[in-house]
Design an enzyme around this catalytic site. Structure first.
Site, mmCIF file in Angstrom:
data_model
loop_
_atom_site.group_PDB
_atom_site.id
_atom_site.type_symbol
_atom_site.label_atom_id
_atom_site.label_comp_id
_atom_site.label_asym_id
_atom_site.label_seq_id
_atom_site.Cartn_x
_atom_site.Cartn_y
_atom_site.Cartn_z
ATOM 1 N N ARG A 198 -8.168 -2.567 9.129
ATOM 2 C CA ARG A 198 -7.305 -3.520 9.851
ATOM 3 C C ARG A 198 -8.013 -4.085 11.086
ATOM 4 O O ARG A 198 -7.755 -5.225 11.484
ATOM 5 C CB ARG A 198 -5.978 -2.867 10.216
ATOM 6 C CG ARG A 198 -5.201 -2.396 8.989
ATOM 7 C CD ARG A 198 -3.726 -2.226 9.248
ATOM 8 N NE ARG A 198 -3.099 -1.397 8.224
ATOM 9 C CZ ARG A 198 -2.745 -1.809 7.009
ATOM 10 N NH1 ARG A 198 -2.940 -3.066 6.647
ATOM 11 N NH2 ARG A 198 -2.177 -0.985 6.143
ATOM 12 N N LYS B 14 0.835 -1.219 0.000
ATOM 13 C CA LYS B 14 0.000 0.000 0.000
ATOM 14 C C LYS B 14 0.861 1.257 0.000
ATOM 15 O O LYS B 14 0.659 2.165 -0.812
ATOM 16 C CB LYS B 14 -0.917 -0.032 1.228
ATOM 17 C CG LYS B 14 -1.640 1.256 1.534
ATOM 18 C CD LYS B 14 -2.724 1.043 2.585
ATOM 19 C CE LYS B 14 -2.277 1.294 4.007
ATOM 20 N NZ LYS B 14 -2.141 2.709 4.386
ATOM 21 N N GLN C 184 4.324 9.443 6.960
ATOM 22 C CA GLN C 184 3.435 10.318 6.176
ATOM 23 C C GLN C 184 3.874 11.763 6.313
ATOM 24 O O GLN C 184 3.932 12.499 5.322
ATOM 25 C CB GLN C 184 1.988 10.146 6.636
ATOM 26 C CG GLN C 184 1.435 8.772 6.299
ATOM 27 C CD GLN C 184 -0.010 8.585 6.723
ATOM 28 O OE1 GLN C 184 -0.581 9.438 7.397
ATOM 29 N NE2 GLN C 184 -0.583 7.466 6.341
ATOM 30 N N ASP D 74 1.366 -0.563 11.848
ATOM 31 C CA ASP D 74 0.059 -0.943 11.278
ATOM 32 C C ASP D 74 -0.390 -2.343 11.698
ATOM 33 O O ASP D 74 -1.501 -2.763 11.352
ATOM 34 C CB ASP D 74 0.113 -0.880 9.748
ATOM 35 C CG ASP D 74 0.092 0.566 9.249
ATOM 36 O OD1 ASP D 74 -0.286 1.468 10.024
ATOM 37 O OD2 ASP D 74 0.463 0.788 8.083
HETATM 38 C C1 S3P Z 1 2.140 5.122 6.035
HETATM 39 C C2 S3P Z 1 2.682 5.471 7.249
HETATM 40 C C3 S3P Z 1 2.074 5.114 8.543
HETATM 41 C C4 S3P Z 1 1.061 3.987 8.385
HETATM 42 C C5 S3P Z 1 0.146 4.166 7.210
HETATM 43 C C6 S3P Z 1 0.933 4.295 5.921
HETATM 44 C C7 S3P Z 1 2.811 5.565 4.807
HETATM 45 O O1 S3P Z 1 1.423 6.247 9.073
HETATM 46 O O2 S3P Z 1 0.319 3.865 9.573
HETATM 47 O O3 S3P Z 1 -0.737 3.078 7.099
HETATM 48 O O4 S3P Z 1 2.522 5.032 3.729
HETATM 49 O O5 S3P Z 1 3.657 6.475 4.903
HETATM 50 P P1 S3P Z 1 2.229 7.340 9.933
HETATM 51 O O6 S3P Z 1 3.256 7.894 9.084
HETATM 52 O O7 S3P Z 1 1.216 8.363 10.326
HETATM 53 O O8 S3P Z 1 2.755 6.581 11.126
#
Ligand code: S3P
Length: 430
Positions: free
Chosen positions: A393, A22, A170, A320
């Site tokens: 999830r 993903k 993120q 996750d």
């Molecule tokens: C992700 C980062 C994670 C994760 C999310 C996907 C990403 O979030 O929980 O499902 O693709 O960068 P955070 O960066 O907020 O921890």
């Protein structure tokens, strides 16, 4: 949709090839849109969250074609400043990755637009990107409480040195994308090793982006000196989807399952370490590098589990996977303790409160803490109704609980799982 699931008598055996990761699907699609030239992305995840990113990019003028059966996506890039101002707000659905990464990209592109999403997404914290983007000079306004919708107007961006208060890929990725259009080098530090897919992929496309520290706790990016090069790659399989099958095979007696070509980037493999510490039988085979990412086949055989302790960097490396891990802990002998995991309360749902309520409803002894929980494991009695809380999830984890519970479990809102793992019911015969 309500779904009632009963205990599964048969083991999980054979091989399975899950869809692409993903996080990597989001990044490959968005970065391809920011590149100049045509990208081809194979093993692209076709799910609710990536459809949100696809829709938003189309509104920004990006031309793409998706072969849904072959999972091959072709993207014609528009360059870092090539987005077309959209005629309506961009609806990121339930996908925080779409909203937060797009925020960095539209700030860099200098395109006026509004980013919004589902009611659930509009409840999630956006101050973590709004504050540093403003430090960089971005003109962004947020709804009350620093929530989406976020409204962007074009503004020149400046380089910053910024310490992220929480480890978040993120946030880091949002700021790295903005940094590509800033006026100097941007340095980001973070309190834990969040996933580094953005750094790897942007560097492979020709950007001057590199990790900070060893092991990495942040990254540095220079303004883009030449257009990003297009991609031509196959993505690794999603370890976060694989995790549900890894837990299922561990718990179901007689299981022997091999998951093929799964991403095993060390920033993502915390779940393997945690389950192994509990006694799980997990082997990595045929290790190789794919699209700049380590991949391997993961072979899992049934094993009896015992309780463990999870905190610190391990929390970040399995962020996750806690809903699935909590089901494993509920079946393990003894106590499992998780701390320093308050971030779980900011995901698609409050995963500490939601899973604690659901597990308690099916007869598991669990004590909630502000930043974690204690699970007193053994077996899952079942025989109750639970709720997915709009969280893909959580829905899949409750299904795992039902597969090993003594009595059936009914899950409200089960179909939300199609956000990230639409094949989940078919793989498990549900
Ligand atoms: C992700 C980062 C994670 C994760 C999310 C996907 C990403 O979030 O929980 O499902 O693709 O960068 P955070 O960066 O907020 O921890």
């Amino acid at each position: 949709m309500d779904k009632t699931i009963s205990r599964r008598a048969e083991p999980l055996v054979g091989e399975y090839f899950p869809q692409g990761d993903k996080s990597l699907s989001h990044r490959a699609l968005l970065f391809a849109a920011l590149a100049e030239g045509t990208s081809v992305i194979r093993r692209f995840l076709v799910g609710g969250v990536t459809r949100a990113m696809l829709r938003c990019l189309r509104q920004l003028g990006v031309d793409w074609t998706l072969d849904e059966d072959a999972h091959v996506l072709t993207v014609r890039g528009r360059g870092l400043h090539g987005f077309r101002p959209p005629g309506a707000p961009l609806d990121c659905g339930n996908s925080a990755t779409t909203l937060r990464l797009l925020a960095g990209a539209v700030a860099a592109a200098g395109v006026p637009c509004t980013l919004t999403g589902s009611a659930g997404l509009c409840r999630r914290p956006m101050g973590r990107i709004v504050e540093p983007l403003r430090l960089m000079g971005a003109d962004v306004s947020a709804a009350a409480g620093d929530r989406a919708p976020l409204v962007f107007r074009p503004a020149p961006l400046h380089a910053v040195a910024y310490a992220l208060p929480v480890a978040s890929a993120q946030v880091k990725s949002c700021l790295l994308l903005a940094a590509l259009a800033a006026d100097g080098p941007t340095a980001l530090t973070e309190p834990g090793p969040s996933r580094d897919h953005t750094e790897r992929m942007l560097a492979a496309m020709g950007a001057a982006v590199r990790p900070l520290g060893a092991p990495a706790h942040g990254a540095v990016a220079l303004p883009l000196a030449a257009p990003l090069r297009p991609l031509d790659l196959e993505l690794p399989g999603d370890i976060s989807s694989a995790a549900f099958l890894i837990v299922a095979a561990t718990l179901l007696p007689g299981s022997d399952l091999t998951l093929r070509r799964i991403g095993v980037n060390p920033t993502r493999t915390g779940i393997l370490d945690a389950l192994r510490a509990m006694g799980a039988d997990i082997a990595l085979l045929n290790e190789e590098t794919l699209a700049g990412e380590p991949v391997a086949d993961i072979r899992v055989r049934h094993a009896a589990l015992r309780g463990t302790v999870v905190s610190g960097d391990l929390v970040v490396r399995m962020i996750d996977e806690f809903p699935a891990f909590m089901v494993a802990a509920a079946c393990a002998k003894g106590v499992t303790t998780v701390r320093e995991a308050a971030e779980l309360r900011t995901k698609e749902s409050d995963r500490i409160a939601g899973m604690a309520a659901n597990l308690a409803a099916v007869g598991v002894e669990i004590e909630e803490e502000p930043d974690g929980f204690d699970i007193f494991g053994g077996a899952i009695p079942g025989g109750a109704a639970v709720d997915a809380h709009g969280d893909h999830r959580v829905a899949m984890s409750l299904a795992l609980a039902a597969l090993v519970a003594e009595r059936p479990i009914t899950i409200a809102g089960f179909d939300i799982l199609a956000e990230s793992f639409p094949d989940f019911p078919a793989v498990l015969g549900l």
